[in-house]
Design an enzyme around this catalytic site. Sequence first.
Site, mmCIF file in Angstrom:
data_model
loop_
_atom_site.group_PDB
_atom_site.id
_atom_site.type_symbol
_atom_site.label_atom_id
_atom_site.label_comp_id
_atom_site.label_asym_id
_atom_site.label_seq_id
_atom_site.Cartn_x
_atom_site.Cartn_y
_atom_site.Cartn_z
ATOM 1 C CB CYS A 87 -0.936 0.006 1.206
ATOM 2 S SG CYS A 87 -2.121 -1.331 1.147
ATOM 3 C CG HIS A 231 -3.050 3.640 1.991
ATOM 4 N ND1 HIS A 231 -3.616 3.291 0.778
ATOM 5 C CD2 HIS A 231 -3.118 2.534 2.774
ATOM 6 C CE1 HIS A 231 -3.990 2.025 0.831
ATOM 7 N NE2 HIS A 231 -3.715 1.539 2.034
ATOM 8 C CG ASN A 261 -6.699 -0.619 1.220
ATOM 9 O OD1 ASN A 261 -5.983 -0.212 0.312
ATOM 10 N ND2 ASN A 261 -6.214 -1.086 2.360
HETATM 11 N N1 COA Z 1 -18.570 -8.257 8.941
HETATM 12 C C1 COA Z 1 -19.025 -8.532 10.170
HETATM 13 N N2 COA Z 1 -18.240 -8.875 11.192
HETATM 14 C C2 COA Z 1 -16.928 -8.949 10.961
HETATM 15 C C3 COA Z 1 -16.374 -8.674 9.683
HETATM 16 C C4 COA Z 1 -17.261 -8.320 8.654
HETATM 17 N N3 COA Z 1 -16.850 -8.035 7.418
HETATM 18 N N4 COA Z 1 -15.037 -8.811 9.769
HETATM 19 C C5 COA Z 1 -14.747 -9.154 11.013
HETATM 20 N N5 COA Z 1 -15.887 -9.252 11.741
HETATM 21 C C6 COA Z 1 -16.071 -9.605 13.152
HETATM 22 C C7 COA Z 1 -14.930 -10.406 13.714
HETATM 23 O O1 COA Z 1 -15.099 -11.780 13.396
HETATM 24 C C8 COA Z 1 -15.039 -10.124 15.166
HETATM 25 O O2 COA Z 1 -16.056 -10.925 15.705
HETATM 26 P P1 COA Z 1 -15.873 -11.606 17.144
HETATM 27 O O3 COA Z 1 -15.700 -10.444 18.089
HETATM 28 O O4 COA Z 1 -17.138 -12.348 17.294
HETATM 29 O O5 COA Z 1 -14.647 -12.439 17.021
HETATM 30 C C9 COA Z 1 -15.529 -8.680 15.231
HETATM 31 O O6 COA Z 1 -16.076 -8.400 13.919
HETATM 32 C C10 COA Z 1 -14.439 -7.688 15.525
HETATM 33 O O7 COA Z 1 -13.331 -8.025 14.695
HETATM 34 P P2 COA Z 1 -12.055 -7.121 14.612
HETATM 35 O O8 COA Z 1 -11.109 -7.708 13.633
HETATM 36 O O9 COA Z 1 -11.561 -6.813 15.997
HETATM 37 O O10 COA Z 1 -12.741 -5.819 14.038
HETATM 38 P P3 COA Z 1 -12.123 -4.390 13.867
HETATM 39 O O11 COA Z 1 -12.914 -3.383 14.558
HETATM 40 O O12 COA Z 1 -10.638 -4.412 14.103
HETATM 41 O O13 COA Z 1 -12.360 -4.156 12.306
HETATM 42 C C11 COA Z 1 -11.083 -4.209 10.309
HETATM 43 C C12 COA Z 1 -11.784 -5.026 11.372
HETATM 44 C C13 COA Z 1 -10.435 -5.154 9.309
HETATM 45 C C14 COA Z 1 -12.106 -3.333 9.605
HETATM 46 C C15 COA Z 1 -10.032 -3.308 11.002
HETATM 47 O O14 COA Z 1 -9.241 -4.086 11.876
HETATM 48 C C16 COA Z 1 -9.150 -2.634 10.058
HETATM 49 O O15 COA Z 1 -9.593 -1.862 9.241
HETATM 50 N N6 COA Z 1 -7.840 -2.840 10.179
HETATM 51 C C17 COA Z 1 -6.881 -2.244 9.332
HETATM 52 C C18 COA Z 1 -6.851 -3.025 8.086
HETATM 53 C C19 COA Z 1 -6.216 -2.279 6.972
HETATM 54 O O16 COA Z 1 -6.516 -1.148 6.740
HETATM 55 N N7 COA Z 1 -5.326 -2.962 6.286
HETATM 56 C C20 COA Z 1 -4.704 -2.487 5.167
HETATM 57 C C21 COA Z 1 -3.615 -1.574 5.543
HETATM 58 S S1 COA Z 1 -2.846 -1.111 4.093
#
Ligand code: COA
Length: 304
Positions: A87, A231, A261
Amino acid sequence: VDTSDEWIYTRTGIRERRIASEQETTATLAFEAAARALVIADMHPSQVELIIVATSTPEYIFPSTACRVQDYLGATRAGAFDLSAACSGFVYGLSMAAQSIQSGAVRNAVVIGAETMSRVLDWQDRGTCILFGDGAGAVVLKGSSVPGGVLASTLRSDGSGGDMLSLPAVYHNPMPMLGPEYLHNGHQNNTVAMNGRQVFRFATQVVADSVEETVLKAGLTMDDVALIVPHQANIRIIQGTAKKMGVPMDHVIVTVQDHGNTSAASIPLALSVGAAQGKLKQGDLIVTEAIGGGLAWGAVVLRW
Ligand code: COA
């Protein structure tokens, strides 16, 4: 997958994204972006001296996507190569291209960020498949005696965090990376695997520091910054970073709601939207910043 529009929007800020058609590839998207940028820059492809394509989704390891773009454009006097920094690829590419011009090695460069992320997602993995989109953007850099352009850059990496966000190469089954076992368990090969929470935490820690360091290197202060073009990974990362830097959100270009993204393509796409909306004014100090797989991150300060 088991998800909802509400979950996606509140956790990521994403409303829409684009998916490439079957006829499109990273190279065709990159070519279209480059061709349009050259028209705006009033340059004929035969004048181009360097083409850099930042991408994590090339069709081939070689020939590079950049060489295909060179051919599609008819840029007969250009060197061309792909740049792999996930990214952060566009920020890295911008820095490399500017330094090539500043050193006198080339007079101009086309820097492209292009991705077809939809082709490397595990569509059963709701933690990743809802985030990424396809797209391409390009800028043309030219040497000039008028002060401005790229003023300073900071590039950083931490390979020990490589297991947080990964995409195996296609040519063999790679050895599992040292790190948490779960990353490639249950994942299809050759698709993106990510520990979203860890990436999130890391991103909000390091990006603001690299922006401030780069602004300082340019001999300026954060008060001089007119616009941040980050980004576009997640609205909460963008907001958290802006808050850490003390930059109000109306000084930040946000397009994640429309594109998702798009990895290396997100910053040039955001620049393009900002330019179309008249938000990028000549003489403004603009900062681009990114973090992604590697882990690799960085910032570039430029005078528009
Ligand atoms: N829909 C519904 N629930 C979802 C889901 C989706 N698409 N994806 C994950 N979950 C659930 C998980 O299973 C988890 O459930 P649980 O508590 O029962 O285990 C819950 O949501 C929380 O998961 P978590 O991973 O802690 O959520 P989060 O608030 O961190 O959000 C992201 C997840 C991926 C949106 C977030 O972590 C994120 O954006 N991270 C950065 C990723 C990124 O930008 N990467 C690229 C960088 S270049």
